[in-house]
Design a protein around this motif. Structure first.
Motif, short mmCIF file in Angstrom:
data_model
loop_
_atom_site.label_atom_id
_atom_site.label_comp_id
_atom_site.label_asym_id
_atom_site.label_seq_id
_atom_site.Cartn_x
_atom_site.Cartn_y
_atom_site.Cartn_z
N ALA A 187 -13.77 -5.14 6.42
CA ALA A 187 -14.87 -4.48 6.42
C ALA A 187 -14.85 -3.75 7.81
N GLU A 188 -14.29 -4.19 8.78
CA GLU A 188 -14.17 -3.61 10.04
C GLU A 188 -12.73 -3.69 10.64
N ALA A 189 -12.02 -2.75 10.78
CA ALA A 189 -10.46 -2.70 11.22
C ALA A 189 -10.73 -3.32 12.87
N ALA A 190 -9.42 -3.95 13.00
CA ALA A 190 -9.31 -4.13 14.27
C ALA A 190 -8.84 -3.16 14.98
N PRO A 191 -8.30 -2.95 16.35
CA PRO A 191 -7.96 -1.67 16.96
C PRO A 191 -6.89 -1.14 16.36
N GLU A 192 -6.83 0.23 16.09
CA GLU A 192 -5.86 0.90 15.35
C GLU A 192 -4.53 0.37 15.45
N THR A 193 -4.05 -0.20 16.53
CA THR A 193 -2.78 -0.13 16.76
C THR A 193 -2.24 -1.71 16.26
N VAL A 194 -3.32 -2.62 15.98
CA VAL A 194 -2.99 -3.88 15.76
C VAL A 194 -2.45 -4.00 14.07
N GLY A 195 -1.40 -4.45 13.96
CA GLY A 195 -0.73 -4.51 12.72
C GLY A 195 -0.41 -3.02 11.99
N GLN A 196 -0.78 -2.20 12.56
CA GLN A 196 -0.74 -0.91 11.76
C GLN A 196 0.87 -0.55 11.80
N ALA A 197 1.57 -0.90 12.69
CA ALA A 197 3.16 -0.52 12.83
C ALA A 197 3.85 -1.76 12.61
N VAL A 198 3.74 -2.73 13.25
CA VAL A 198 4.58 -4.16 13.61
C VAL A 198 4.58 -4.69 12.02
N ILE A 199 3.60 -5.15 11.55
CA ILE A 199 3.83 -5.87 10.34
C ILE A 199 4.42 -4.88 9.19
N PRO A 200 4.02 -3.68 9.06
CA PRO A 200 4.65 -2.87 8.03
C PRO A 200 6.29 -2.82 8.09
N LEU A 201 6.55 -2.87 9.70
CA LEU A 201 8.08 -2.65 9.71
C LEU A 201 8.78 -4.18 9.30
#
Length: 749
Positions: free
Chosen positions: A8-22
């Motif tokens: 419903a509400e995203a965490a800060p954009e950096t959180v999980g946006q790169a590390v988990i997909p990597l």
């Protein structure tokens, strides 16, 4: 479709946006490796475990916000399902399977059918299980980046035609995942069962005794017995877990049968927690949205903690695989290429052989090897054996010496010490040095064979025919080198004692016993030694100066090779004949006894002295020869065998093996080598790709650590849009009102 409450509400954009997909990319990459190759490269992930019908599948569907998992009254998850949730900004939702690259599944019912088909393909349709993974990636704007592994539910009693050991097989499979420190355990337990005896929590405790990487999920809170609740469990008062618990409300079987959506189920869950007083103040550990946030942040932090060790392991394996790949080299098919390959192998082989002999290659710290063993054989075995174990007079008795002395005098007897006994006896003793000398050469030959077997073993493993032929050629070459070494050794011994070798008559006239050697003990000195060290005290004391002088004259006469005959012998004979003639007519009163068949020499005082002198002479000369042999034999072996091999082996191998008509046969690789090379090539590509992917991590991790404060929220979760806490009890106030009356069913998946 409306967004699921999980996003419903995203965490800060950096959180999980790169590390988990990597990490997801790494998982897809490493999934191409087989079990052995992937050992030690376990990636951070969340493994969902629970008993059959614990509500585990419903939790996963709630996290996704869609129905996509097979359903049924029996065990549903029969293969590990690696579920990667990928959040993206586009409104479109779809799924992708690793086994069907490039194909997008927009219909989630089709995703469900594909999972069922792949499960039956590997595990059969008899409700059996398989360890082979199904990898599914779901792209949606309504999810947070999470990676989970849905493992088969624990069942106690086989149903239908399930294998009788189905329970042990499932438990073993679960343990294989959760035993690794890189795995976060999502232990799912139904609230309507005895939570203290939960199968999931018991298995988690075995793998994670201190509870540092286990998240407890308590499902079916809405169907607990009246008057009971799970508050104490959620607070960690019963079975403490450092990562805590989250309680959820599942869709019932009735909800599933009537196709009630996950969205409506989440709305009911929100209403349930907001209206039930037992869960007031527990907003941080209630509901699927909180579970999604918690999993996202825990997985993110777990990845950052595990990242340095993961990089180290992947880099170490990359180096090892690259080294093995270089050892296998490329497949060579042309004749010219095969010839170059063969010449390189022969050159490296001979260089390795010489280096091992000279002690310049792979020096061992725990045992002697190569040339050091050759030196040990020469000095510590051969030389020491000659010095300590060979007594030149050990096998000669005093009677043997007396017999030889008296036999050498013939019918006249010996007035002086004859030379023949000394020569016969010393040659015989020197001849005893031949066998240990030849044995020394054989030992060195054996060592060279061992060294040859240790050269380029790995590289030659690829070419078994070449390896066998090289072994044959090298053995033949060494045998050819051993023969001249043995002949030379025999000649060396013959030069010192040739009369002892009847097969070498042509050298008998070249015999030379050097009694003028400065170390040889002779003359008056040997008599004195015999008097004081060898002869018994009585005999030694009774020796007069005249007798010593007489013995010295005897030795001088011997060493000067001169002889003295008795004079007046014929006159005495004539007188005897005359006297005998004049008395021939008298009757004889003396009867002679016949000589015995075997005669033993008589022993006199002079005989004992002569025996002692002969012994001293033998020992003195034998020691001189022994030292010569100790020096000459190693030189002969090194020249004719060891150095000859180092000099000429390479050319010999080329002459025997570098032939165009032999190349195809010699350079033919085994099927195992071809398969292994292909596998190593694939492993190298996978690890190189993983290494490149890891290179993208450091910057992203730094962004995350600077962009989000883990201490800001005690649970590590940001607040969820659409939900608010009212008052000190934190009662939920936002709840959809259109969800109808809910009659919970006791059969929940």
């Amino acid at each position: 479709m409306a967004k699921s409450a999980a996003a419903a509400e995203a965490a800060p954009e950096t959180v999980g946006q790169a590390v988990i997909p990597l990490v997801n990319s790494l998982q897809d990459i490493i999934a191409r490796l087989d079990g052995d190759a992937a050992a030690g490269l376990e990636l951070p992930q969340v493994a969902a475990i629970g008993g059959q019908s614990s509500g585990k599948s419903s939790v996963l569907e709630a996290l996704v916000g869609r129905d996509f998992l097979p359903r049924g009254p029996d065990i549903c998850t029969r293969r590990p399902l690696v579920l990667q949730l990928v959040r993206h900004s586009a409104p479109e939702e779809w799924g992708e399977f690793l086994h069907a690259p490039g194909r997008r599944f927009h219909d989630f019912e089709q995703i469900k059918r594909e999972i069922q088909l792949e499960t039956d393909k590997e595990a059969g349709d008899n409700k059996g299980v398989s360890e082979k993974q199904i990898r599914l990636k779901i792209f949606s704007p309504n999810v947070l980046d999470i990676t989970l592994v849905d493992l088969p539910g624990i069942t106690r009693v086989p149903v239908g035609d399930q294998p009788s050991d189905i329970e042990s097989r499932i438990r073993t499979m679960i343990r294989q995942y959760i035993k690794h420190p890189s795995c976060i355990i999502l232990a799912v337990s139904p609230a309507n069962a005895d939570l203290a005896n939960s199968d999931a929590l018991q298995l988690a405790r075995l793998a994670d005794p201190d509870g540092s990487r286990t998240i407890g999920v308590i499902t079916k809170l809405d169907i607990m017995d009246r008057g009971t609740d799970a508050r104490n469990f959620l607070l960690g008062n019963v079975i403490p877990l450092k990562l805590g618990y989250v309680g959820v409300v599942n869709r019932s079987q009735e909800d599933i049968n009537f196709n009630r959506s996950v969205k409506d189920a989440l709305a009911f869950e929100e209403k349930f927690f907001s209206t039930l007083p037992a869960y007031h103040g527990l907003a941080h550990c209630c509901g699927v949205p909180q579970l999604a946030k918690k999993l996202n942040m825990i997985l993110l932090k777990h990845i950052t903690d595990m990242l340095p060790g993961l990089k180290t392991r992947i880099n170490a394996q990359l180096v090892a695989v690259a080294k093995e790949h270089a050892a296998y080299g490329d497949t060579v098919e042309s004749t010219a290429g095969q010839g170059v390959k063969l010449l390189n192998i022969l050159r490296k082989y001979c260089e390795a052989f010489s280096s091992m002999v000279e002690g310049k290659n792979r020096v061992s710290t725990d045992k002697l090897s190569g040339g050091a063993r050759i030196h040990y054989i020469f000095q510590s075995i051969f030389v020491k054996s000659l010095e300590q174990e060979v007594d030149p007079c050990k096998s000669i008795t005093d009677e043997d010496i007396r017999t030889t002395i008296q036999n050498s005098g013939g019918p006249k007897g010996a007035m002086f010490l004859p030379e023949v006994p000394f020569e016969i006896l010393v040659r015989k003793q020197i001849g005893r040095l031949l066998d240990p000398s030849l044995q020394c050469a054989q030992f060195i030959y054996d060592e060279l064979i061992k060294i040859s077997h240790g050269c380029l073993t790995c590289e030659l493993q690829k070419f078994p025919i070449l390896k066998r032929r090289m072994s044959e050629v090298v053995s033949s070459f060494l045998r050819d080198g051993l023969r001249p070494a043995e002949i030379m050794i025999t000649h060396i011994i013959e030069m010192e004692a040739s009369a002892y070798f009847p097969n070498f008559v042509h050298l008998s006239q070249m015999d030379y016993i050097n009694t003028s050697h400065p170390s040889f003990v002779g003359g008056t000195k040997v008599v004195e030694l015999a008097k004081h060290e060898v002869l018994p005290p009585k005999i030694s004391a009774s020796l007069s100066g005249r007798k010593i002088k007489r013995l010295s004259l005897m030795l001088s006469s011997y060493f000067e090779s001169t002889g003295t005959s008795l004079t007046g012998g014929s006159h005495q004979m004539g007188k005897s004949q005359v006297d005998g003639s004049s008395s021939s007519k008298l009757p004889s009163i003396i009867q002679l006894k016949e000589p015995p068949i075997t005669l033993k020499p008589s022993e006199t005082e002079q005989d004992a002295t002569e025996v002692a002198i002969v012994k001293l002479l033998i020992k003195s000369y034998y020691d001189i020869v022994r030292k010569i042999i100790e020096d000459a034999i190693p030189k002969a072996v090194m020249h004719f065998l060891v150095n000859h091999t180092k000099r000429d082996l390479h050319n010999f191998l080329i002459r025997k093996l570098y032939r165009e008509n032999l190349l195809n046969e010699l350079m033919r690789e085994t099927d195992e080598v071809l398969i292994r090379r292909q596998r190593i090539q694939e492993m190298l590509e996978v690890l190189e790709q993983a290494h490149r992917t890891l290179e993208e991590f450091p910057l992203e991790v730094e962004k995350i650590e600077k962009g989000f404060d883990f201490a800001e929220h005690a649970t590590g979760l940001p607040k969820i849009h659409g939900l608010s806490e009212d008052g000190p009890n934190g009662i939920y106030t936002s709840s959809p009102s259109h969800y109808g009356a809910h009659q919970p069913s006791h059969i929940v998946i």
